[in-house]
Design an enzyme around this catalytic site. Structure first.
Site, PDB file in Angstrom:
ATOM      1  N   LYS A  78       0.150  -1.232  -0.608  1.00  0.00           N
ATOM      2  CA  LYS A  78       0.240  -0.111   0.239  1.00  0.00           C
ATOM      3  C   LYS A  78       0.567   1.243  -0.038  1.00  0.00           C
ATOM      4  O   LYS A  78       0.732   2.105  -0.898  1.00  0.00           O
ATOM      5  CB  LYS A  78      -0.912   0.267   1.221  1.00  0.00           C
ATOM      6  CG  LYS A  78      -2.080   1.324   1.166  1.00  0.00           C
ATOM      7  CD  LYS A  78      -2.616   1.351   0.813  1.00  0.00           C
ATOM      8  CE  LYS A  78      -3.771   2.793   0.743  1.00  0.00           C
ATOM      9  NZ  LYS A  78      -4.439   3.060   0.611  1.00  0.00           N
ATOM     10  N   CYS A 126      -3.752  10.394   1.231  1.00  0.00           N
ATOM     11  CA  CYS A 126      -3.066   9.184   1.036  1.00  0.00           C
ATOM     12  C   CYS A 126      -1.578   9.458   0.647  1.00  0.00           C
ATOM     13  O   CYS A 126      -0.537   9.198   1.408  1.00  0.00           O
ATOM     14  CB  CYS A 126      -4.133   8.372   0.730  1.00  0.00           C
ATOM     15  SG  CYS A 126      -5.531   8.082   1.081  1.00  0.00           S
ATOM     16  N   LYS A 179      -8.650  17.113  -6.245  1.00  0.00           N
ATOM     17  CA  LYS A 179      -8.912  17.087  -7.510  1.00  0.00           C
ATOM     18  C   LYS A 179      -9.698  17.505  -8.108  1.00  0.00           C
ATOM     19  O   LYS A 179     -10.976  17.425  -7.192  1.00  0.00           O
ATOM     20  CB  LYS A 179      -8.146  15.319  -7.263  1.00  0.00           C
ATOM     21  CG  LYS A 179      -9.671  14.413  -6.532  1.00  0.00           C
ATOM     22  CD  LYS A 179      -8.746  13.435  -6.621  1.00  0.00           C
ATOM     23  CE  LYS A 179     -10.056  11.577  -6.455  1.00  0.00           C
ATOM     24  NZ  LYS A 179      -8.606  10.789  -7.028  1.00  0.00           N
TER      25      LYS A 179
HETATM   26  N1  SAJ Z   1      -2.925  14.726  -8.703  1.00  0.00           N
HETATM   27  C1  SAJ Z   1      -1.521  15.553  -9.458  1.00  0.00           C
HETATM   28  N2  SAJ Z   1      -1.595  14.528 -10.811  1.00  0.00           N
HETATM   29  C2  SAJ Z   1      -2.042  13.989 -11.583  1.00  0.00           C
HETATM   30  C3  SAJ Z   1      -2.489  12.633 -10.513  1.00  0.00           C
HETATM   31  C4  SAJ Z   1      -2.944  13.349  -9.123  1.00  0.00           C
HETATM   32  O1  SAJ Z   1      -1.286  16.487  -9.095  1.00  0.00           O
HETATM   33  O2  SAJ Z   1      -1.657  13.284 -12.435  1.00  0.00           O
HETATM   34  C5  SAJ Z   1      -2.973  15.113  -8.314  1.00  0.00           C
HETATM   35  C6  SAJ Z   1      -4.368  15.474  -7.403  1.00  0.00           C
HETATM   36  O3  SAJ Z   1      -5.111  16.391  -7.524  1.00  0.00           O
HETATM   37  C7  SAJ Z   1      -4.428  15.008  -6.189  1.00  0.00           C
HETATM   38  C8  SAJ Z   1      -3.568  13.810  -5.956  1.00  0.00           C
HETATM   39  O4  SAJ Z   1      -2.105  13.931  -6.665  1.00  0.00           O
HETATM   40  O5  SAJ Z   1      -4.037  16.330  -5.796  1.00  0.00           O
HETATM   41  C9  SAJ Z   1      -4.109  12.766  -4.989  1.00  0.00           C
HETATM   42  O6  SAJ Z   1      -5.430  13.066  -5.850  1.00  0.00           O
HETATM   43  P1  SAJ Z   1      -5.308  10.966  -6.662  1.00  0.00           P
HETATM   44  O7  SAJ Z   1      -6.146  11.053  -7.286  1.00  0.00           O
HETATM   45  O8  SAJ Z   1      -3.922  10.286  -7.785  1.00  0.00           O
HETATM   46  O9  SAJ Z   1      -5.111   9.455  -5.538  1.00  0.00           O
HETATM   47  P2  SAJ Z   1      -6.643  10.104  -4.500  1.00  0.00           P
HETATM   48  O10 SAJ Z   1      -5.101  10.405  -3.276  1.00  0.00           O
HETATM   49  O11 SAJ Z   1      -7.694  10.471  -4.605  1.00  0.00           O
HETATM   50  O12 SAJ Z   1      -6.479   8.192  -4.179  1.00  0.00           O
HETATM   51  C10 SAJ Z   1      -4.918   7.833  -3.787  1.00  0.00           C
HETATM   52  C11 SAJ Z   1      -5.591   6.582  -4.676  1.00  0.00           C
HETATM   53  N3  SAJ Z   1      -3.898   5.550  -5.157  1.00  0.00           N
HETATM   54  C12 SAJ Z   1      -3.255   5.815  -6.219  1.00  0.00           C
HETATM   55  O13 SAJ Z   1      -4.104   5.752  -7.460  1.00  0.00           O
HETATM   56  C13 SAJ Z   1      -1.979   5.098  -5.731  1.00  0.00           C
HETATM   57  C14 SAJ Z   1      -6.338   5.093  -4.132  1.00  0.00           C
HETATM   58  O14 SAJ Z   1      -6.118   4.107  -5.065  1.00  0.00           O
HETATM   59  C15 SAJ Z   1      -6.165   5.052  -2.494  1.00  0.00           C
HETATM   60  O15 SAJ Z   1      -7.148   4.289  -2.283  1.00  0.00           O
HETATM   61  C16 SAJ Z   1      -5.729   6.049  -1.680  1.00  0.00           C
HETATM   62  O16 SAJ Z   1      -4.706   6.892  -1.913  1.00  0.00           O
HETATM   63  C17 SAJ Z   1      -5.823   5.634  -0.442  1.00  0.00           C
HETATM   64  O17 SAJ Z   1      -7.260   6.173   0.397  1.00  0.00           O
HETATM   65  O18 SAJ Z   1      -4.410   5.833  -0.197  1.00  0.00           O
END
Ligand code: SAJ
Length: 421
Positions: free
Chosen positions: A217, A271, A337
């Protein structure tokens, strides 16, 4: 032994959907939470958090009598612990360390009602070793029962770690479809956990040990953090080189083995900006890239604020009849996001707060996913896109919500952190 009654401890963004999912498969579910408001709300068939489709699921589970919430644990055949694992307060520049006090409190709360044959699963994102620690906390309270760390496969209680991996906004679908990593303290602990999850999980339940499951994780979220840091670093480099980073990334991504993520205002949520620290705090010497990625992503909001200050300076230089107090700044997006209204741990919020704290003129926020602003943004005015666009001098694009992507905005004083205009 089958699982007739399942207890989920911690009814937040993960625990509540998981509880509702078991209840939807006609399992008797006892949800436990220390928050009276959460317990009362769920016991009215309603939800206290925002997540698409969850309201219907919880309402049905409650109406059919399969789900109830309580403040005090009751006996069950399986316990799933889904409580927060934040980090302990620390000074700026220090490496944050995980706070396991919620897991400790949850373990000590369920320990008195445990009985021979029960299964306890830790779902909370945890540093390596936390599941073994949880087993010790349980054993401390219940010396009359045996646990896997001392009695292996013959133990009275089975214990495993099975991290949640669902994406906020898609939790209900991903809970069913995603594969699960199941790490038992013994093979029997793993197998019994798989049997439990197969109640509703259609993805594959893959067995490993608890420490590997914990690290899996942390690795997933650290990997994403590192990749986003790469994109954010590129955006800063390209800004200096006068290259459009969005065009650059789309060109590089045409290579069959390249897939660069998107830069933005920083990394938010509960996360990705947190979990990598669990690795860094345990392995501060070895975790060099993971640590640097955290620092790069955490510094991005400050960079956006500096760009906004430069846009204000440029504007005032061109418009010598105006004072800083007369400059109106519009910020588009507050959520952490796109296409959600969750403002917790949001870099956009951090940026807007900082702009509002130094800027003497008006600051407007546009956020289609909320109805009103929190008290922490008292100086900021919530407005529609059209009003913000037509009345503001400086425009700061922070979150690429679908409503914003459908619009266009052309201004020499635009700071576009998502490259949509
Ligand atoms: N972000 C960027 N650029 C990108 C993708 C995301 O700047 O290309 C930013 C988003 O705007 C946001 C942050 O990253 O601020 C996180 O967003 P996210 O959509 O990547 O992830 P979370 O935090 O909503 O959910 C993550 C997920 N983990 C992964 O994709 C590896 C989810 O599957 C997990 O279950 C969750 O964390 C968790 O609970 O740990």
């Amino acid at each position: 032994m089958s699982f007739e009654t399942i207890s989920v401890v911690g009814l937040g963004y993960i625990g509540l959907p998981t509880a509702a999912m078991f209840a939807s498969r006609k399992k008797k579910v006892i949800g436990v939470d220390v928050n009276q408001h959460a317990v009362d709300t769920i016991n009215q068939g309603k939800i206290h958090i925002v997540e698409p489709e969850l309201d219907k699921l919880v309402h049905a589970a409650f109406e059919y009598g399969y789900l109830k919430a309580t403040l005090t644990p009751e006996p069950a055949d399986a316990f799933l612990i889904a409580v927060p694992t934040p980090f302990l307060p620390c000074n700026e520049g220090e490496i944050p360390t995980p706070d396991l006090s919620y897991i400790e409190a949850a373990s000590k709360a369920i320990a008195p009602v445990l009985k021979k044959g029960d299964l306890v699963i830790l779902e909370s994102t945890s540093p390596v070793g936390a599941t073994e620690q949880m087993a010790c906390w349980l054993a401390e309270v219940r010396s009359d029962l045996t646990f896997p760390q001392t009695h292996g496969e013959d133990a009275d209680i089975n214990i495993a770690h099975c991290p949640e991996r669902v994406l906020p906004g898609h939790v209900v679908r991903e809970l069913v479809e995603n594969d699960r990593v199941v790490g038992g303290l013994t093979p029997k602990c793993s197998q019994r956990s798989v049997d439990l999850y197969q109640t509703f999980v259609q993805g594959e339940c893959v067995i490993t040990n608890a420490r590997t499951a914990e690290m899996t994780k942390l690795t997933e979220n650290s990997c994403r953090d590192v990749q986003i840091a790469f994109a954010n670093e590129l955006s800063i480099i390209c800004d200096k080189l006068d290259i459009d980073v969005w065009e650059l990334i789309s060109l590089a991504n045409r290579h069959p083995r390249i897939n660069i993520l998107q830069p933005g205002p920083g990394v938010g949520g509960h996360c990705i900006a947190v979990d990598p620290w669990f690795i860094v705090s345990e392995m501060p010497v070895e975790a060099k890239i993971i640590h640097t990625a955290r620092k790069v992503n955490d510094s991005k909001p400050g960079w956006v604020v500096d760009k906004t200050k430069m846009a204000i300076a440029d504007f005032l230089q061109e418009n010598t009849n105006k004072t800083a107090k007369e400059v109106k700044i519009a910020c588009y997006g507050l959520a952490f996001k796109p296409d959600i209204g969750d403002l917790r741990e949001s870099p956009a919020m951090q940026i807007v707060k900082e702009i509002a704290s130094f800027h003497t003129g008006n600051v407007i926020a546009v956020e289609p996913n909320i109805q009103q602003l929190s008290s922490s943004l008292e100086k900021v005015e919530l407005q529609s896109f059209d009003v913000a666009k037509s009345t503001s001098d400086i425009h700061v694009m922070l979150v690429d919500h679908k409503e914003f992507k459908a619009e266009s905005l052309n201004s020499p004083y635009l700071v576009d952190t998502k490259g949509i205009w």
